[in-house]
Design an enzyme around this catalytic site. Structure first.
Site, PDB file in Angstrom:
ATOM      1  N   GLU A 284       0.827  -1.218   0.000  1.00 30.14           N
ATOM      2  CA  GLU A 284       0.000   0.000   0.000  1.00 30.14           C
ATOM      3  C   GLU A 284       0.855   1.260   0.000  1.00 30.14           C
ATOM      4  OE1 GLU A 284      -2.966   0.214   3.148  1.00 30.14           O
ATOM      5  OE2 GLU A 284      -4.527  -0.482   1.799  1.00 30.14           O
ATOM      6  N   HIS A 305       8.438 -27.050  -1.124  1.00 31.00           N
ATOM      7  CA  HIS A 305       7.823 -28.176  -1.825  1.00 31.00           C
ATOM      8  C   HIS A 305       6.665 -27.719  -2.699  1.00 31.00           C
ATOM      9  CE1 HIS A 305      10.100 -31.206   0.534  1.00 31.00           C
ATOM     10  NE2 HIS A 305      10.239 -30.149   1.315  1.00 31.00           N
ATOM     11  N   LYS A 419     -14.114   0.095  -4.149  1.00 31.80           N
ATOM     12  CA  LYS A 419     -15.206   0.513  -3.261  1.00 31.80           C
ATOM     13  C   LYS A 419     -16.306   1.203  -4.065  1.00 31.80           C
ATOM     14  CE  LYS A 419     -12.364   1.401   0.824  1.00 31.80           C
ATOM     15  NZ  LYS A 419     -11.861   2.461   1.695  1.00 31.80           N
TER      16      LYS A 419
END
Ligand code: PA5
Length: 446
Positions: A284, A305, A419
């Site tokens: 951010e 792995h 948003k």
């Protein structure tokens, strides 16, 4: 205190280039320390380790003791992004992974997603426990925590009565504004303040992190002490400053050598959420204006792995920052076996952590051979003090690094895009115009 070793990058970069980036990072350090850079009204986190007053600490301890007297054994911490990742990181790092000590509540997190199943299953747990709640939102209006809080507020009020609900709910929010502040005043909740000049992802050393960590049974005084010691160390300007070294090397690897991905690597699952906290902090803070290093993470040896193959031989775009924990808090020795069918007797008498350390060292050599530069950030062991130090180190280094890159570390304009669309799709009042517009682009029945 945090130590940094950039030796695992030396075969990849020219000394002269590194010196140039150390100078750039030192210039950025001066901007940060001088309070002259972009976003400089959000620098309150820099002095938190010495600014947090006794009354804040003792108020956190008072909530912890009060809930203990009520027999609370489940604390919901409702918040998203910077309003939960620091607390979650510290609590996961410091807690026993399987056994909860007597008299200490289990701390669980909500409001960081919109999954119906997550909330319903958490409600199932709350119903069989003695429940209290910490709701955290600086703005007081973030949708995810607001939805979770509406559900659990109703549950707590219905279960324990309105009067006792105001003892079981604590809010952490802005000092004067926002819906959560208004509600807290109206309902008489105990409240803690997120300082105006501290952004969410830099707030772990405010009540945002301190209260949940304290309620979970950990020593927040020690955490602040560790952060204060790290702050002292980072006040020393120079090329040996750990934050300057980190900022210089990661910007150099990115800008001059095309390493666009930084993988934070831990060899202890307790630190998986340290990586999550760090990813938010750097993602951010730096990912804007078409710039930034993509922060990724793996927890080894499990990931050796799975992602190990890609890191060893895939596209050569990454470098690693390994969190090196010098000493384990436990001691588990591998025994000898008469039959030795598993052929592990060569390890008899050795600690498991010795094997982990050799896996870490072997991986370092393999990845360097495979073209992946590696830095190490070390702490002595996992405890409150060292967590305080590592929080402060990465926050400070983030400020230096973002200014080296040339971005404002303290805003996050990009998070508004989703948003806006979500509000339009949910038909939030005020977003009607966008709803019409967005309906032309998506094939969904509202
Ligand atoms: O770092 C940040 O500022 C964000 O991640 C916020 O913490 C997050 O969006 C939550 O915001 P708020 O605390 O206002 O609900």
């Amino acid at each position: 205190m945090v130590k940094i070793n950039v030796g695992g990058c030396s075969s990849f970069v020219k000394d002269a280039d590194y010196k140039v980036y150390v100078e750039k990072a030192l210039a950025a350090y001066d901007v940060l320390q001088g309070g002259q850079g972009a976003g400089n009204d959000f620098l309150g986190w820099k002095t938190l380790p010495v600014d947090v007053k006794e009354d804040i600490i003792s108020s956190c301890e008072a909530v912890r003791d009060d809930w203990k007297s009520l027999g609370v054994n489940l604390v919901l911490v409702i918040g998203i992004g910077g309003s939960y990742l620091g607390a979650r990181c510290a609590i996961e790092a410091l807690s026993h992974q399987f056994v909860r000590p007597e008299g200490v509540p289990q701390v669980v997190f909500a409001g960081n997603n919109l999954s119906e199943e997550y909330l319903a299953e958490l409600m199932d747990l709350a119903k069989v426990r003695n429940t209290a709640c910490i709701v955290i939102s600086k703005s007081g209006t973030t949708t995810e925590p607001a939805v979770a809080f509406r559900l659990f507020k109703e549950y707590i009020e219905n279960t324990y009565g309105k009067a006792e609900a105001s003892r079981r709910i604590v809010a952490i929010t802005d000092a004067v504004k926002g819906a959560l502040k208004t509600l807290s005043t109206q309902e008489g909740y105990r409240t803690f303040i997120v300082p105006d000049n501290v952004g969410g992802r830099f707030s772990v050393l405010t009540p945002v992190g301190l209260l949940p960590i304290c309620v979970a049974g950990f020593d927040i005084r020690a955490m602040l002490k560790g952060a204060a010691a790290e702050r002292e160390a980072l006040l020393v300007r120079g090329e040996e400053n750990a934050a300057v070294k980190y900022a210089a090397m990661r910007n150099l690897l990115h800008s001059e050598y095309g390493k666009a991905i930084e993988i934070m690597v831990t060899y202890n699952p307790k630190f998986t959420y340290l990586s999550e906290w760090w990813k938010q902090l750097y993602g951010e803070s730096e990912g804007k204006d078409g710039k930034g290093i993509f922060p990724a993470s793996v927890t080894n040896t499990a990931a050796l792995h799975s992602m190990g193959q890609f890191i060893q031989e895939g596209t050569r775009v990454m470098f690693e920052t390994v969190i090196n924990i010098e000493n384990s808090n436990r001691n588990v020795v591998i025994g000898s076996d008469e039959q030795n069918l598993d052929q592990l007797n060569y390890l008899a008498g050795k600690n498991v952590e010795h094997c982990n350390a050799m896996a870490q060292l072997g991986t370092k050599l393999a990845h360097i051979d495979g073209g992946v530069p590696q830095m190490e950030v070390s702490i002595e062991r996992i405890n409150e003090e060292n967590l305080g130090a590592i929080f402060y180190f990465f926050e400070f280094a983030c400020g230096v690094s973002a200014y080296t890159l040339g971005v404002n570390p303290f805003n996050q304009p990009g998070v508004e895009a989703y948003k806006k669309n979500m509000f339009a799709l949910l038909r939030k009042p005020g977003f009607e115009a966008q709803t019409e517009e967005i309906m032309k682009r998506v094939d969904v029945k509202l």
